[in-house]
Design a protein around this motif. Sequence first.
Motif, mmCIF file in Angstrom:
data_model
loop_
_atom_site.group_PDB
_atom_site.id
_atom_site.type_symbol
_atom_site.label_atom_id
_atom_site.label_comp_id
_atom_site.label_asym_id
_atom_site.label_seq_id
_atom_site.Cartn_x
_atom_site.Cartn_y
_atom_site.Cartn_z
ATOM 1 N N PHE A 280 0.836 -1.213 0.000
ATOM 2 C CA PHE A 280 0.000 0.000 0.000
ATOM 3 C C PHE A 280 0.863 1.251 0.000
ATOM 4 C CE2 PHE A 280 -1.879 3.384 2.622
ATOM 5 C CZ PHE A 280 -2.980 3.707 1.852
ATOM 6 N N PHE A 281 1.884 1.269 0.847
ATOM 7 C CA PHE A 281 2.735 2.457 0.938
ATOM 8 C C PHE A 281 3.478 2.696 -0.371
ATOM 9 C CE2 PHE A 281 6.897 4.370 1.716
ATOM 10 C CZ PHE A 281 6.529 5.557 2.318
ATOM 11 N N ARG A 287 2.039 6.633 -6.946
ATOM 12 C CA ARG A 287 0.890 7.263 -7.616
ATOM 13 C C ARG A 287 0.741 8.729 -7.236
ATOM 14 N NH1 ARG A 287 -3.798 2.505 -7.985
ATOM 15 N NH2 ARG A 287 -2.531 1.103 -9.277
ATOM 16 N N LEU A 288 1.056 9.062 -5.997
ATOM 17 C CA LEU A 288 0.994 10.466 -5.605
ATOM 18 C C LEU A 288 2.095 11.272 -6.290
ATOM 19 C CD1 LEU A 288 0.078 10.356 -1.803
ATOM 20 C CD2 LEU A 288 -1.339 11.122 -3.711
ATOM 21 N N LYS A 289 3.263 10.670 -6.471
ATOM 22 C CA LYS A 289 4.322 11.357 -7.217
ATOM 23 C C LYS A 289 3.859 11.637 -8.642
ATOM 24 C CE LYS A 289 8.410 9.657 -4.750
ATOM 25 N NZ LYS A 289 9.660 8.849 -4.833
ATOM 26 N N ALA A 290 3.238 10.637 -9.256
ATOM 27 C CA ALA A 290 2.741 10.818 -10.628
ATOM 28 C C ALA A 290 1.626 11.855 -10.677
ATOM 29 C CB ALA A 290 2.251 9.479 -11.172
ATOM 30 N N LEU A 291 0.738 11.833 -9.687
ATOM 31 C CA LEU A 291 -0.386 12.772 -9.660
ATOM 32 C C LEU A 291 0.094 14.204 -9.457
ATOM 33 C CD1 LEU A 291 -3.429 13.324 -9.600
ATOM 34 C CD2 LEU A 291 -3.387 12.870 -7.125
ATOM 35 N N PHE A 292 0.980 14.421 -8.493
ATOM 36 C CA PHE A 292 1.505 15.767 -8.249
ATOM 37 C C PHE A 292 2.236 16.296 -9.483
ATOM 38 C CE2 PHE A 292 0.919 15.104 -3.630
ATOM 39 C CZ PHE A 292 0.489 16.374 -3.263
ATOM 40 N N SER A 351 3.653 9.600 2.221
ATOM 41 C CA SER A 351 3.459 9.512 0.775
ATOM 42 C C SER A 351 3.173 10.880 0.163
ATOM 43 C CB SER A 351 2.311 8.546 0.449
ATOM 44 O OG SER A 351 2.648 7.222 0.802
ATOM 45 N N VAL A 352 2.394 11.691 0.854
ATOM 46 C CA VAL A 352 2.112 13.040 0.363
ATOM 47 C C VAL A 352 3.390 13.880 0.363
ATOM 48 C CG1 VAL A 352 0.891 15.198 0.858
ATOM 49 C CG2 VAL A 352 -0.322 13.015 1.010
ATOM 50 N N THR A 353 4.174 13.773 1.440
ATOM 51 C CA THR A 353 5.424 14.533 1.540
ATOM 52 C C THR A 353 6.366 14.188 0.395
ATOM 53 O OG1 THR A 353 5.258 14.651 3.955
ATOM 54 C CG2 THR A 353 7.426 15.019 2.985
ATOM 55 N N LEU A 354 6.592 12.908 0.179
ATOM 56 C CA LEU A 354 7.507 12.477 -0.877
ATOM 57 C C LEU A 354 6.901 12.714 -2.263
ATOM 58 C CD1 LEU A 354 8.769 9.141 0.725
ATOM 59 C CD2 LEU A 354 9.908 11.366 0.720
ATOM 60 N N GLY A 438 7.553 -1.839 -4.781
ATOM 61 C CA GLY A 438 8.617 -1.418 -3.881
ATOM 62 C C GLY A 438 8.860 0.066 -4.023
ATOM 63 N N ILE A 439 9.627 0.604 -3.094
ATOM 64 C CA ILE A 439 9.853 2.049 -3.084
ATOM 65 C C ILE A 439 10.938 2.479 -4.071
ATOM 66 C CG2 ILE A 439 9.032 2.347 -0.722
ATOM 67 C CD1 ILE A 439 11.895 2.289 0.240
ATOM 68 N N TYR A 440 11.740 1.510 -4.586
ATOM 69 C CA TYR A 440 12.809 1.848 -5.518
ATOM 70 C C TYR A 440 12.413 1.411 -6.936
ATOM 71 C CZ TYR A 440 15.307 2.039 -1.082
ATOM 72 O OH TYR A 440 15.679 2.314 0.200
ATOM 73 N N ALA A 441 12.072 2.366 -7.766
ATOM 74 C CA ALA A 441 11.589 2.059 -9.118
ATOM 75 C C ALA A 441 12.664 1.415 -9.980
ATOM 76 C CB ALA A 441 11.080 3.335 -9.793
ATOM 77 N N ALA A 442 13.953 1.708 -9.702
ATOM 78 C CA ALA A 442 15.046 1.168 -10.515
ATOM 79 C C ALA A 442 15.473 -0.226 -10.065
ATOM 80 C CB ALA A 442 16.248 2.115 -10.471
ATOM 81 N N GLN A 443 14.839 -0.769 -9.053
ATOM 82 C CA GLN A 443 15.171 -2.115 -8.576
ATOM 83 C C GLN A 443 14.746 -3.149 -9.620
ATOM 84 O OE1 GLN A 443 13.072 -3.326 -4.970
ATOM 85 N NE2 GLN A 443 14.983 -4.102 -4.106
#
Length: 468
Positions: A280-281, A287-292, A351-354, A438-443
Amino acid sequence: MLITPTNVTFILRALVGVFLHLLHGKERISLKNFIEDRALQVRSYAKRWIHAGIFADLLKWMLLGGLVGIFTGSASALFLASLDRATDIRTAHSWMLWLLPVGGAAVSYLYLKFGKEASKGNNLILEQIHGGKEAAIPFRMAPLVLFGTIVTHLFGGSAGREGTAVQMGGSLAEWIGKVFRLSPLDRKIILMCGISSGFGSVFGTPLAGTVFGLEVLVIGLIRYEALIPCFIASFVGDQVTTAWGVHHLQYQMGEVPDFSGLLLLKVVFASILFGLAGLFFSVLTHRLKALFTKVFKNPVIKSFCGGFVIIGMVYLFGTREYLGLGIPLIQQSFSESAAPFAFLLKAIFTSVTLGAGFQGGEVTPLFAIGSTLGSSLAQLLHLSVPFLAAIGFISVFSGATNTPIACFIMGIELFGAEGAVYLFIGCMISYLFSGHTGIYAAQRIGVSKSRSIVIEENATLGSMHIKK
């Protein structure tokens, strides 16, 4: 004399020059030629005696890994001390929260003007290890992420510290690699050393830091050629950070319950929820990064508006306990049952902060998410609060980073070996149930978590998200 990267590089090269002069008298020889000559000699000896090559490699990485550890450990000590100071100032002056939009906008402006590739953060380091262009990690990444993370915490953003330490470690390791003109393969290894040293020094877990640098690159695979270098860098980094007078918080797992089949089922059930929390995190943050980014094309405006969103959330929920690292939440979760939705609110705030472009890591908030979720589940499952909080502490982290072995070792370093079986179960089950997120997209995904799911060669978590 000011201590700058240029000056330090000059001093290092001067010392190497003196060393070469002592070896060769008046004969002038470049560092590159000297290294190539010694490498040829070592290879010729290693053909006859393998231990000659092993010993030479050990000496080389004791030097290089040690240097990475010294510089990264010192940077982590500065960072942790500054972070504590920033948190104290924010806590003492509640009005500083209203400066969060301005602080975020200022940092985003600096990254827009000077950051360039550095804005990719941890993913840039992973990309370089996987085979990116030579010397693409700028030294300015270290001061930029240090300043940006301090600003985030000074004004009330919800973020972590692992990302900052890893980026500083990668940037410093890249610079050391340039000084010694390392080969492409050695450059990849020294970047892994930077990851390990940054992680191990910022959390006080050198063994977990070692394995994290090896495990985070590719899901399901570990590169053993960097095992010794990463250990040296992580161990030295941790020792140097401690030598600077920085101390890490300690948590107690409490008494481990006697084994029973029912206890095992309860831990497995909780671990599945930990994995879903990690999923979930990760998904929410991406998705929030993409939305912002879609709504606010300009990163400066994005962070400015994101700061007001966080302020609005603070007053909507009537609390500030979800700001910053979340350490008070973690401490509370080990002493009493946490509120049922504390983990969810911490996940949303982070998630909002990042997502809004603020600088900082994800791991310490993941610790808070996991420990509060475990603490709240303890009452429902009739288990010890600190026992399940400890399992959640490392398990949600395992699911979100896809590094179960490193997280398990971290659990041993932090909580001891008495509950090792349950810590291991928590990390493994959470890792599986977080799916290919995961939190690392390049993984990269080296081995699929399910044989029924076919993964393309060299696929990354980022490419999986794009397909979805």
